[in-house]
Design a protein around this motif. Structure first.
Motif, PDB file in Angstrom:
ATOM      1  N   LEU A 453       3.615  -0.934  -3.251  1.00  0.00           N
ATOM      2  CA  LEU A 453       3.266  -2.294  -2.849  1.00  0.00           C
ATOM      3  C   LEU A 453       2.507  -2.302  -1.532  1.00  0.00           C
ATOM      4  O   LEU A 453       1.981  -3.337  -1.121  1.00  0.00           O
ATOM      5  N   ILE A 454       2.475  -1.132  -0.884  1.00  0.00           N
ATOM      6  CA  ILE A 454       1.824  -0.980   0.411  1.00  0.00           C
ATOM      7  C   ILE A 454       0.913   0.244   0.340  1.00  0.00           C
ATOM      8  O   ILE A 454       1.307   1.277  -0.209  1.00  0.00           O
ATOM      9  N   PHE A 455      -0.297   0.134   0.860  1.00  0.00           N
ATOM     10  CA  PHE A 455      -1.179   1.294   0.951  1.00  0.00           C
ATOM     11  C   PHE A 455      -0.586   2.314   1.921  1.00  0.00           C
ATOM     12  O   PHE A 455       0.258   1.981   2.764  1.00  0.00           O
ATOM     13  N   ALA A 456      -1.043   3.550   1.841  1.00  0.00           N
ATOM     14  CA  ALA A 456      -0.564   4.589   2.752  1.00  0.00           C
ATOM     15  C   ALA A 456      -0.832   4.217   4.204  1.00  0.00           C
ATOM     16  O   ALA A 456      -0.098   4.618   5.113  1.00  0.00           O
ATOM     17  N   SER A 457      -1.864   3.423   4.446  1.00  0.00           N
ATOM     18  CA  SER A 457      -2.221   2.999   5.801  1.00  0.00           C
ATOM     19  C   SER A 457      -1.229   2.006   6.381  1.00  0.00           C
ATOM     20  O   SER A 457      -1.231   1.751   7.590  1.00  0.00           O
ATOM     21  N   GLY A 458      -0.387   1.419   5.540  1.00  0.00           N
ATOM     22  CA  GLY A 458       0.545   0.389   5.982  1.00  0.00           C
ATOM     23  C   GLY A 458       0.103  -1.018   5.620  1.00  0.00           C
ATOM     24  O   GLY A 458       0.876  -1.972   5.776  1.00  0.00           O
ATOM     25  N   GLN A 459      -1.116  -1.168   5.124  1.00  0.00           N
ATOM     26  CA  GLN A 459      -1.612  -2.482   4.728  1.00  0.00           C
ATOM     27  C   GLN A 459      -0.962  -2.906   3.414  1.00  0.00           C
ATOM     28  O   GLN A 459      -0.842  -2.116   2.486  1.00  0.00           O
ATOM     29  N   HIS A 460      -0.556  -4.151   3.341  1.00  0.00           N
ATOM     30  CA  HIS A 460       0.053  -4.663   2.124  1.00  0.00           C
ATOM     31  C   HIS A 460      -0.984  -4.787   1.015  1.00  0.00           C
ATOM     32  O   HIS A 460      -2.090  -5.287   1.236  1.00  0.00           O
ATOM     33  N   LYS A 461      -0.612  -4.360  -0.187  1.00  0.00           N
ATOM     34  CA  LYS A 461      -1.409  -4.665  -1.367  1.00  0.00           C
ATOM     35  C   LYS A 461      -1.078  -6.088  -1.823  1.00  0.00           C
ATOM     36  O   LYS A 461      -0.034  -6.648  -1.436  1.00  0.00           O
ATOM     37  N   PRO A 462      -1.909  -6.687  -2.668  1.00  0.00           N
ATOM     38  CA  PRO A 462      -1.534  -7.986  -3.242  1.00  0.00           C
ATOM     39  C   PRO A 462      -0.190  -7.940  -3.963  1.00  0.00           C
ATOM     40  O   PRO A 462       0.505  -8.952  -4.049  1.00  0.00           O
ATOM     41  N   GLY A 463       0.184  -6.760  -4.442  1.00  0.00           N
ATOM     42  CA  GLY A 463       1.451  -6.619  -5.137  1.00  0.00           C
ATOM     43  C   GLY A 463       2.665  -6.874  -4.273  1.00  0.00           C
ATOM     44  O   GLY A 463       3.748  -7.167  -4.796  1.00  0.00           O
ATOM     45  N   PHE A 464       2.540  -6.765  -2.956  1.00  0.00           N
ATOM     46  CA  PHE A 464       3.684  -7.000  -2.068  1.00  0.00           C
ATOM     47  C   PHE A 464       4.134  -8.448  -2.182  1.00  0.00           C
ATOM     48  O   PHE A 464       5.319  -8.739  -2.440  1.00  0.00           O
ATOM     49  N   ASP A 465       3.198  -9.384  -1.986  1.00  0.00           N
ATOM     50  CA  ASP A 465       3.538 -10.794  -2.111  1.00  0.00           C
ATOM     51  C   ASP A 465       3.907 -11.145  -3.544  1.00  0.00           C
ATOM     52  O   ASP A 465       4.795 -11.973  -3.787  1.00  0.00           O
TER      53      ASP A 465
END
Length: 575
Positions: A453-465
């Motif tokens: 749900l989160i990219f390796a960079s720490g940025q949330h994917k749309p899947g998180f929400d």
């Protein structure tokens, strides 16, 4: 069984929602209760389904931070791989340690237990359930004979000893019995230092997959099952270990199945899951007990008298809490099982799959398997791994006949998949694998399994929400303003709000923006009584536009108190 959602009560609410501050949920609920119902139909029944997350490296490496995110997402349960080789002494030796009592938790190093202890303690404090999957690889001293000396040697999952796994299971079960003191290294009930109890277990991971359990087939018989007989023994020993240590009433899952396979699986390939299960239950393709040489080769009773005693000799197969499945859909929509290559024998293969799109085959197959031994029990199906690899981070291949979904499309697929699972009364859980994509060195061609749900960079994917507030509409087009559309979803974090304030009212707000409009406005409020936050309602729309959900964290909820969060958006059309 979880409680059912009562009729949804709601009304159109005029005005704007303050996106810079919290939604006044109590006021909205009050308005919804006293206003006439203008748009919301009755909410449908929630049969009960728990949410699970598996993300071992993060959970073991940073239990406090990871479990905070678990609570933020509202996930009630984490699945944790308890890897035998990681805890066992001299795991790289083919000779077991001398004077080693494998059934005693004190025989294993404190430092190796430490990450598991920390996770279990933190989870207990946070109200998160832990599912401990007792899995491989095995220490080499617990592997079987005949291991081939080929590339990849030694193979840690080669015919693991069922009796030794049972001893390991006993050690883990004692440690997490709720009575074990890790300082004194013995059972000491009532001591404040005792480790919390774990009451949720599963056995091995994907035993129908060669790298997880081998050999799948015996030498010279590439299409004859062998791994099921090994797994049958493993399940039986874990069952006995749990019952001997006070865990007999706990949740215990068997299976943990990979969803596909091939017909010639050899030693290290993947066996189709229904073929694996039939062999596990000593049944042939006609769902009748095996006989003669076939039965002998698969470790099954060779006589009708032996078949009649099979159920009593294998209680875990008939009395476990359910069968766990990993019904990955690869890059396909969650309701369509395809194979771009259409290999020879594909129809036979597909009829033995246990993907989400074919999960009805698993359910009916289990009915026939137990029915062959005169049991009418319908074993629940637990989804304990699921997710979509996304592009990015995986790059599409030019000319390939498949393509991993974008993060936005994967979020939609995930919500759709969870709806399919929720509608099925046989399915007891829905899982997200994993939380955060694995990190890869710059230029690496190997991306691991980036379904997080989160990219390796720490940025949330749309899947998180989308996972925090699932939203799905089976139909998005209404023939006119008078036709209702089904809106299904969840305010998943409401699970922890209910834990913190039992009996407190929880609700989710359905937001709407008309086509040509500039902002979302509250459309209706749906009260939530499902412990896991689910709702299912009907709603009429006066015009085409876009829908989303809004939910506000309670004032005493983590560091997000008063924060309003939103689901993904979904367009609707009114003709």
């Amino acid at each position: 069984m979880l409680s059912r959602v009562p009729p949804a009560v709601g009304a159109r609410i005029s005005g704007r929602i303050n996106t810079s501050g919290p939604i006044r949920r109590g006021l909205l609920v009050l308005i919804a209760l006293i206003c006439p119902m203008l748009s919301a139909g009755p909410a449908l029944a929630d049969h009960g389904q728990i949410s699970i997350l598996e993300s071992d490296p993060l959970l073991l490496g940073n239990p406090v931070g990871s479990l905070r995110t678990v609570q933020e997402l509202g996930i009630s349960t984490v699945r944790l791989s308890v890897r035998w080789q990681s805890l066992a002494p001299d795991a790289n030796s083919f000779r077991a340690p001398r004077h080693f009592n494998a059934a005693s938790p004190a025989a294993y190093a404190k430092s190796k237990w430490a990450p598991y202890d920390a996770l279990v303690r933190t989870a207990a404090q946070d109200g998160v359930r832990v599912d401990m999957d007792l899995t491989g690889g095995a220490p080499l001293w617990a592997t079987g004979r005949g291991m081939p000396r080929r590339h990849g040697y030694p193979f840690r999952n080669w015919a693991p000893s069922a009796s030794k796994l049972g001893q390991f299971a006993r050690a883990v079960a004692i440690r997490y019995s709720g009575k074990y003191n890790p300082v004194l290294r013995r059972v000491d009930p009532g001591n404040s230092e005792d480790l919390p109890r774990v009451s949720f277990w599963s056995v091995w991971n994907e035993p129908n997959y060669g790298p997880s359990l081998s050999p799948q087939a015996p030498p010279g018989h590439s299409s004859t099952p062998y791994s099921p007989r090994v797994y049958r023994g493993m399940v039986g020993r874990v069952w006995s270990a749990l019952h001997a240590t006070g865990h007999g009433s706990d949740t215990l899952l068997i299976g943990e199945l990979a969803p596909r396979g091939v017909l010639s699986f050899g030693k290290f390939n993947m066996m189709p899951p229904l073929l694996f299960l039939r062999s596990l239950y000593c049944l042939g393709g006609n769902y009748r007990p095996l006989r003669g040489s076939s039965a002998k080769m698969e470790g099954c009773p060779t006589t009708s008298r032996g078949s009649r005693a099979f159920a009593s000799h294998n209680p875990a197969l008939f009395h476990s809490s359910g069968v766990a499945d990993h019904p990955y859909m690869r890059w396909f929509p969650p309701n369509q099982e395809k194979d771009q290559a259409q290999p020879k024998g594909y129809n036979r293969l597909k009829h033995n799959y246990a993907t989400l799109a074919t999960i009805g085959q698993l359910e009916s197959g289990l009915n026939r398997m137990l029915g062959a031994y005169h049991s009418r029990r319908k074993l629940p199906v637990w989804i304990t791994e699921f997710g979509y690899i996304t592009d990015p981070p995986v790059e599409g291949t030019s000319g390939a006949s498949y393509h991993y979904p974008s993060p936005t499309l994967a979020a939609y697929y995930d919500n759709w998949a969870e709806y399919i699972a929720w509608k099925n009364p046989r399915i007891a859980s829905f899982d997200q694998y994993i939380l955060q994509d694995p990190s890869q060195p710059p230029g690496s061609q190997h991306q691991g399994f980036p379904s997080g749900l989160i990219f390796a960079s720490g940025q949330h994917k749309p899947g998180f929400d989308a996972f925090r507030l699932p939203l799905y509409l089976p139909h998005t087009t209404a023939s006119g303003p008078g036709q209702s559309l089904e809106i299904w979803g969840a305010a998943r974090p409401a699970y922890y709000a209910h834990l913190e304030e039992p009996g407190s009212p929880e609700s989710v707000t359905i937001m709407f923006k008309a086509d040509g409009g500039s902002q979302f406005v509250p459309l209706t409020v749906v009260p939530i009584s499902s412990p896991e936050g689910y709702f299912d309602t009907q709603l009429q729309f006066s015009s085409s536009g876009t829908v989303k959900l809004a939910w506000t964290y309670p004032s005493d909820s983590l560091s997000l108190a008063g924060t309003t969060v939103y689901s993904r958006t979904q367009g609707v059309t009114v003709r």
